[in-house]
Design a protein around this motif. Structure first.
Motif, PDB file in Angstrom:
ATOM      1  N   PRO A   1       0.854  -1.194   0.000  1.00 11.14           N
ATOM      2  CA  PRO A   1       0.000   0.000   0.000  1.00 11.14           C
ATOM      3  C   PRO A   1       0.886   1.239   0.000  1.00 11.14           C
ATOM      4  O   PRO A   1       1.875   1.295   0.747  1.00 11.14           O
ATOM      5  CB  PRO A   1      -0.747  -0.124   1.333  1.00 11.14           C
ATOM      6  N   MET A   2       0.596   2.213  -0.805  1.00  8.15           N
ATOM      7  CA  MET A   2       1.423   3.418  -0.823  1.00  8.15           C
ATOM      8  C   MET A   2       1.216   4.199   0.477  1.00  8.15           C
ATOM      9  O   MET A   2       0.101   4.576   0.828  1.00  8.15           O
ATOM     10  CB  MET A   2       1.082   4.313  -2.011  1.00  8.15           C
ATOM     11  N   LEU A   3       2.302   4.444   1.185  1.00  7.04           N
ATOM     12  CA  LEU A   3       2.253   5.186   2.442  1.00  7.04           C
ATOM     13  C   LEU A   3       2.710   6.625   2.228  1.00  7.04           C
ATOM     14  O   LEU A   3       3.536   6.910   1.364  1.00  7.04           O
ATOM     15  CB  LEU A   3       3.129   4.500   3.492  1.00  7.04           C
ATOM     16  N   GLU A   4       2.182   7.514   3.033  1.00  8.26           N
ATOM     17  CA  GLU A   4       2.441   8.950   2.904  1.00  8.26           C
ATOM     18  C   GLU A   4       3.450   9.415   3.942  1.00  8.26           C
ATOM     19  O   GLU A   4       3.550   8.847   5.019  1.00  8.26           O
ATOM     20  CB  GLU A   4       1.130   9.721   3.079  1.00  8.26           C
ATOM     21  N   SER A   5       4.173  10.479   3.599  1.00  7.75           N
ATOM     22  CA  SER A   5       5.088  11.118   4.537  1.00  7.75           C
ATOM     23  C   SER A   5       4.964  12.622   4.363  1.00  7.75           C
ATOM     24  O   SER A   5       4.146  13.105   3.584  1.00  7.75           O
ATOM     25  CB  SER A   5       6.532  10.675   4.270  1.00  7.75           C
ATOM     26  N   ARG A   6       5.795  13.380   5.070  1.00  9.14           N
ATOM     27  CA  ARG A   6       5.714  14.840   4.974  1.00  9.14           C
ATOM     28  C   ARG A   6       6.361  15.371   3.690  1.00  9.14           C
ATOM     29  O   ARG A   6       6.367  16.582   3.448  1.00  9.14           O
ATOM     30  CB  ARG A   6       6.358  15.489   6.200  1.00  9.14           C
ATOM     31  N   SER A   7       6.910  14.485   2.891  1.00  5.81           N
ATOM     32  CA  SER A   7       7.506  14.890   1.618  1.00  5.81           C
ATOM     33  C   SER A   7       7.052  13.903   0.554  1.00  5.81           C
ATOM     34  O   SER A   7       6.097  13.159   0.746  1.00  5.81           O
ATOM     35  CB  SER A   7       9.032  14.889   1.726  1.00  5.81           C
ATOM     36  N   LEU A   8       7.751  13.861  -0.555  1.00  2.00           N
ATOM     37  CA  LEU A   8       7.431  12.900  -1.606  1.00  2.00           C
ATOM     38  C   LEU A   8       7.920  11.496  -1.276  1.00  2.00           C
ATOM     39  O   LEU A   8       7.626  10.544  -1.995  1.00  2.00           O
ATOM     40  CB  LEU A   8       8.039  13.346  -2.940  1.00  2.00           C
ATOM     41  N   TYR A   9       8.674  11.358  -0.209  1.00  2.00           N
ATOM     42  CA  TYR A   9       9.192  10.047   0.186  1.00  2.00           C
ATOM     43  C   TYR A   9       8.039   9.072   0.446  1.00  2.00           C
ATOM     44  O   TYR A   9       7.030   9.419   1.050  1.00  2.00           O
ATOM     45  CB  TYR A   9      10.047  10.179   1.445  1.00  2.00           C
ATOM     46  N   SER A  10       8.208   7.834  -0.022  1.00  2.00           N
ATOM     47  CA  SER A  10       7.211   6.799   0.221  1.00  2.00           C
ATOM     48  C   SER A  10       7.913   5.447   0.270  1.00  2.00           C
ATOM     49  O   SER A  10       9.145   5.374   0.340  1.00  2.00           O
ATOM     50  CB  SER A  10       6.124   6.818  -0.862  1.00  2.00           C
TER      51      SER A  10
END
Length: 506
Positions: A71-80
């Protein structure tokens, strides 16, 4: 497997020598072996600091019917937790595809060369029998890194990795650098927690996890006020939990509800709109929501003066916090004190409206500029003398929105005729650079709600107003600032920033 107290060649708790990678790979291989021995249909791997906020994540991944899917996880930047490109040496490679998937501009389940951190293996698929975390494949020559080893193993086994972004599944923190501390890791994880709370319920800890007690404080301020409408309990609850997680103690101030103001109350307070005022985007006059907002801030200024508070922080209830907010704000205020700067107002969140020229950096205080014309009152520090000046301006008889009033008071409003109604305009105003708080939602985004613009005209409650959908960029994130107008002098030199990790997507 027993956890070693330390690893050979380790230079710090966030450093990953080969021995640490080996331990993690052996742990995963042991879990995979145990699942196979139990004839499990699936095995779900989740890194301990990943947060799955969608309770249907497992069912959704199973429904994809893939051997190896994340599952694509989110972060405070484009990092995943995926890559779209990989170099011949096994390292991350930038691609045009990555931001399209990460920002949901393309949605679906996509074949990619790398997934990590959280993923599902379908053990019913015959191809899964060839997957291994440890030992590395005999032909493996890339850098010794657990995710690269497994990506190579998957490729050799003929198993395609997939990343899914059909839904919002959860969050993961940004990876830290080897020299960073456990305290920084804790702050990193707390920020992940509070970001997850913006549109979702809090992520509660498991009953099997011991959570250290929190000790909220006022960060060196005499008082921290948080403005909240009584009918906005959702915002109040989110903010209080968010602040608690950051160990920040606040006093909740019940905002003046513009919807509850009537003509008699406005007359009793001798409130009159500043002659000729018009909203610069919609050309409408002042709204009762804007009056309520102004009064909410004004009554805090009054309390600051009556209690003799020298240093106060005021925040609204619809903000999101910058990573390491508490540490950065306390450092800024300490630097200001060390420099003996004479200040009266410091924005920590705003919309910079003057974007043609850079603002002047403050000597001897990094990350601070002299504020030019700005919108929003998301968050700001105010001194005793600053509050006195704002009250002595007697704004009730010539009122305009509070975020237009403040630039007038430090003589930076572009409309000269507005400023003529205020004789004294010498408020000493500054701004953090970069900013430390931002809106939770911008105009037009899901979840956006404005109690100042969705209101009625100040002197006619039969005329309704709303945010202008034809000019929805009014309240959106800061418009593009020309490179020549960026406040570069207030920032550290580029060479002082840490080099990015190979796993970072910048």
């Amino acid at each position: 497997m027993e956890e070693p107290p330390s690893y050979p060649e380790e230079i710090g708790p966030k450093h990953w020598p080969s021995s640490r990678f080996t331990h993690v790979m052996k742990l995963r291989q042991a879990a995979l072996r145990a699942a196979r021995e139990k004839w499990s249909d699936y095995i779900l791997f989740i890194d301990a600091d990943n947060l799955l906020t969608n309770p249907q994540t497992l069912n959704l991944l199973i429904a994809e019917n893939k051997t190896l899917v994340a599952p694509m996880l989110e972060s405070r930047s484009l990092y995943s937790n995926f890559w779209c490109g990989i170099t011949p040496q096994g390292y991350y490679k930038r691609t045009l595809e990555y931001p399209l998937i990460r920002e949901w501009k393309k949605m679906g389940c996509f074949a990619v060369p790398m997934i990590h951190s959280t993923f599902l293996i379908d053990l019913r698929k015959e191809a899964s029998t060839k997957l291994m975390f440890y030992p590395p494949h005999q032909d493996y020559t890339w850098s010794f890194d657990d995710i690269m080893v497994f990506a190579f193993s998957s490729r050799q086994a003929g198993v395609q990795m997939f990343i899914c972004n059909r839904e919002h599944y959860g969050f993961l923190p940004m990876p830290l650098k080897p020299q960073q501390s456990l305290q920084e890791e804790a702050e990193n994880f707390v920020h992940t927690l509070i970001e997850a709370m913006i549109d979702r319920p809090p992520v509660e800890p498991s009953q099997y996890i011991s959570v250290p007690p929190k000790h909220p404080d006022k960060m060196g301020f005499d008082e921290i006020f948080m403005i909240n409408l009584k009918r906005r309990k959702d915002r109040r609850d989110r903010m209080l939990r968010t602040l608690y997680e950051q160990e920040i103690a606040v006093k909740v101030v019940e905002a003046v509800d513009g919807k509850a103001l009537n003509t008699s109350q406005l007359k009793a307070l001798s409130i009159e709109m500043l002659p000729g005022y018009r909203d610069p985007y919609s050309s409408r006059p002042l709204t009762r929501g804007e009056i309520g907002c102004f009064l909410s801030h004004y009554y805090i200024w009054k309390e600051v003066v009556s209690r003799g508070l020298e240093k106060t922080l005021i925040i609204e209830d619809d903000v999101r916090f910058e990573h390491q907010f508490k540490r950065k704000l306390m450092k800024l205020m300490d630097d200001i004190e060390q420099a003996q700067l004479d200040w009266e107002l410091i924005y920590i969140g705003r919309k910079r409206m003057q974007v043609q020229e850079p603002e002047r950096a403050v000597p001897n205080v990094r990350n601070l500029v002299e504020a030019d014309y700005s919108y929003w009152t998301l968050g700001y520090a105010i001194s005793f003398h600053g509050a006195q000046k704002l009250i002595r301006a007697e704004p009730f008889s010539k009122m305009l929105p509070v975020d237009e009033f403040l630039p007038i008071m430090y003589n930076k409003h572009p409309v000269t005729k507005y400023m003529e109604y205020y004789e004294s305009r010498d408020l000493k105003a500054f701004s953090a650079e970069p900013l430390l708080v931002y809106p939770t939602h911008y105009t037009g985004q899901p979840g956006y709600l404005s109690d100042t613009e969705t209101s009625t005209i100040w002197d006619n409650e039969t005329v309704s107003t709303d945010w202008d959908r034809t000019h929805s960029w009014k309240s959106r994130q800061q418009g593009k600032i020309h490179s020549d107008a960026q406040n570069k002098d207030a920032l550290p030199s580029q060479s002082s920033f840490n080099a990015p990790s190979s796993r970072d997507e910048l």
